[in-house]
Write a protein that holds these residues in place. Structure first.
Motif, short mmCIF file in Angstrom:
data_model
loop_
_atom_site.label_atom_id
_atom_site.label_comp_id
_atom_site.label_asym_id
_atom_site.label_seq_id
_atom_site.Cartn_x
_atom_site.Cartn_y
_atom_site.Cartn_z
N SER A 72 0.84 -1.19 0.00
CA SER A 72 0.00 0.00 0.00
C SER A 72 0.88 1.24 0.00
O SER A 72 2.06 1.18 0.33
CB SER A 72 -0.96 0.01 1.19
OG SER A 72 -0.23 0.16 2.39
N LEU A 73 0.28 2.36 -0.38
CA LEU A 73 0.98 3.64 -0.46
C LEU A 73 0.23 4.66 0.38
O LEU A 73 -0.99 4.68 0.40
CB LEU A 73 1.02 4.14 -1.91
CG LEU A 73 1.72 3.25 -2.94
CD1 LEU A 73 1.50 3.80 -4.34
CD2 LEU A 73 3.19 3.15 -2.63
N GLU A 74 0.98 5.51 1.07
CA GLU A 74 0.41 6.63 1.80
C GLU A 74 1.18 7.87 1.42
O GLU A 74 2.41 7.84 1.33
CB GLU A 74 0.52 6.40 3.31
CG GLU A 74 -0.32 5.25 3.81
CD GLU A 74 -0.16 5.03 5.31
OE1 GLU A 74 0.56 5.81 5.96
OE2 GLU A 74 -0.76 4.08 5.82
N VAL A 75 0.47 8.97 1.18
CA VAL A 75 1.14 10.21 0.80
C VAL A 75 0.96 11.25 1.89
O VAL A 75 -0.03 11.27 2.61
CB VAL A 75 0.61 10.77 -0.54
CG1 VAL A 75 0.90 9.82 -1.68
CG2 VAL A 75 -0.87 11.05 -0.49
N GLY A 76 1.96 12.12 1.99
CA GLY A 76 1.91 13.22 2.95
C GLY A 76 1.54 14.51 2.25
O GLY A 76 1.18 14.53 1.07
N MET A 95 6.87 15.94 -2.22
CA MET A 95 5.77 15.22 -1.59
C MET A 95 6.33 13.95 -0.92
O MET A 95 6.87 13.09 -1.61
CB MET A 95 4.71 14.82 -2.61
CG MET A 95 3.54 14.08 -1.98
SD MET A 95 2.28 13.58 -3.15
CE MET A 95 3.11 12.28 -4.02
N PRO A 96 6.22 13.88 0.41
CA PRO A 96 6.65 12.64 1.06
C PRO A 96 5.61 11.54 0.86
O PRO A 96 4.41 11.81 0.83
CB PRO A 96 6.76 13.04 2.53
CG PRO A 96 5.83 14.18 2.68
CD PRO A 96 5.79 14.89 1.37
N TYR A 97 6.09 10.32 0.71
CA TYR A 97 5.18 9.18 0.62
C TYR A 97 5.83 7.96 1.27
O TYR A 97 7.04 7.89 1.42
CB TYR A 97 4.78 8.89 -0.83
CG TYR A 97 5.89 8.46 -1.74
CD1 TYR A 97 6.16 7.11 -1.96
CD2 TYR A 97 6.67 9.38 -2.41
CE1 TYR A 97 7.17 6.71 -2.80
CE2 TYR A 97 7.69 9.00 -3.26
CZ TYR A 97 7.93 7.65 -3.45
OH TYR A 97 8.95 7.26 -4.29
N ALA A 158 0.96 15.99 -7.81
CA ALA A 158 1.95 14.92 -7.75
C ALA A 158 1.21 13.61 -7.54
O ALA A 158 0.35 13.52 -6.67
CB ALA A 158 2.94 15.16 -6.62
N THR A 159 1.54 12.62 -8.35
CA THR A 159 0.87 11.31 -8.26
C THR A 159 1.92 10.22 -8.09
O THR A 159 2.93 10.22 -8.78
CB THR A 159 0.05 11.04 -9.53
OG1 THR A 159 -0.88 12.10 -9.73
CG2 THR A 159 -0.70 9.73 -9.44
N ILE A 160 1.64 9.33 -7.17
CA ILE A 160 2.48 8.16 -6.91
C ILE A 160 1.65 6.94 -7.28
O ILE A 160 0.51 6.81 -6.87
CB ILE A 160 2.89 8.09 -5.42
CG1 ILE A 160 3.57 9.36 -4.97
CG2 ILE A 160 3.77 6.89 -5.15
CD1 ILE A 160 4.83 9.68 -5.70
#
Length: 176
Positions: A72-76, A95-97, A158-160
């Motif tokens: 899973s991914l979480e973005v700050g 962007m921290p993730y 910004a997209t991860i």
């Protein structure tokens, strides 16, 4: 004897047992001793049966991390500096993730994308594919804006993505 007295006495004999007052053990039914834990019933165990399939028909393990179950991914919160820029100027977006995997040593292929939104039309400015391990990372992009950009407020997204999960964060800036 008075009929009223007999009636009340009979009523008392009926109501007192119903209310529980006549039972000397009523306290024991409602008070529990919490010093001794209650005994638990034994858990039934199902017998294990060997499979009839040979070992080579067992489903192979997925590639570590990429598309594996449990990733899973979480973005700050993203940041832009400077917040006010002239046309043709440069901005830096960070962007921290966090990449979370079930296996700490697993790697995940991540695509970092930075998009400028002008009049509700996205314009991709930067796309980078990186391989990340379990942990926190930062997607940083230095973007040079078009010199033809008119004054106004704009949004940089910004997209991860790991191919299955997409997480985005927006930040706004002004062109003066």
């Amino acid at each position: 004897m008075n009929a009223s007295f007999v009636y009340r006495l009979a009523l008392a004999f009926v109501l007192v047992p119903l209310g529980g007052c006549a039972d000397p053990n009523i306290r024991d039914r409602w008070v529990r001793d919490y010093r001794v834990p209650p005994e638990r019933a034994p858990t039934p165990v199902a017998p294990v049966r060997p499979t009839d399939r040979p070992a080579d028909t067992v489903r192979p393990e997925p590639k570590p991390g990429y598309g594996a179950r449990g990733t899973s991914l979480e973005v700050g919160r993203s940041t832009i500096s400077p917040r006010n820029v002239s046309p043709g100027g440069s901005i830096v977006m960070s962007m921290p993730y966090t990449v979370l995997t079930t296996n700490a040593g697993a790697t995940v292929k991540i695509t970092e994308t930075h998009t400028l939104v002008i009049d509700n039309e996205p314009i991709e400015l930067r796309r980078q594919e990186v391989v990340r391990r379990h942990g926190t990372h930062t997607a940083t992009a230095k973007v040079t804006l078009p010199s033809t950009l008119s004054a106004g407020n704009y949004t940089l997204v910004a997209t991860i993505s790991d191919g299955k999960i997409n997480k985005s964060e927006k930040a706004s800036f002004a062109v003066k």
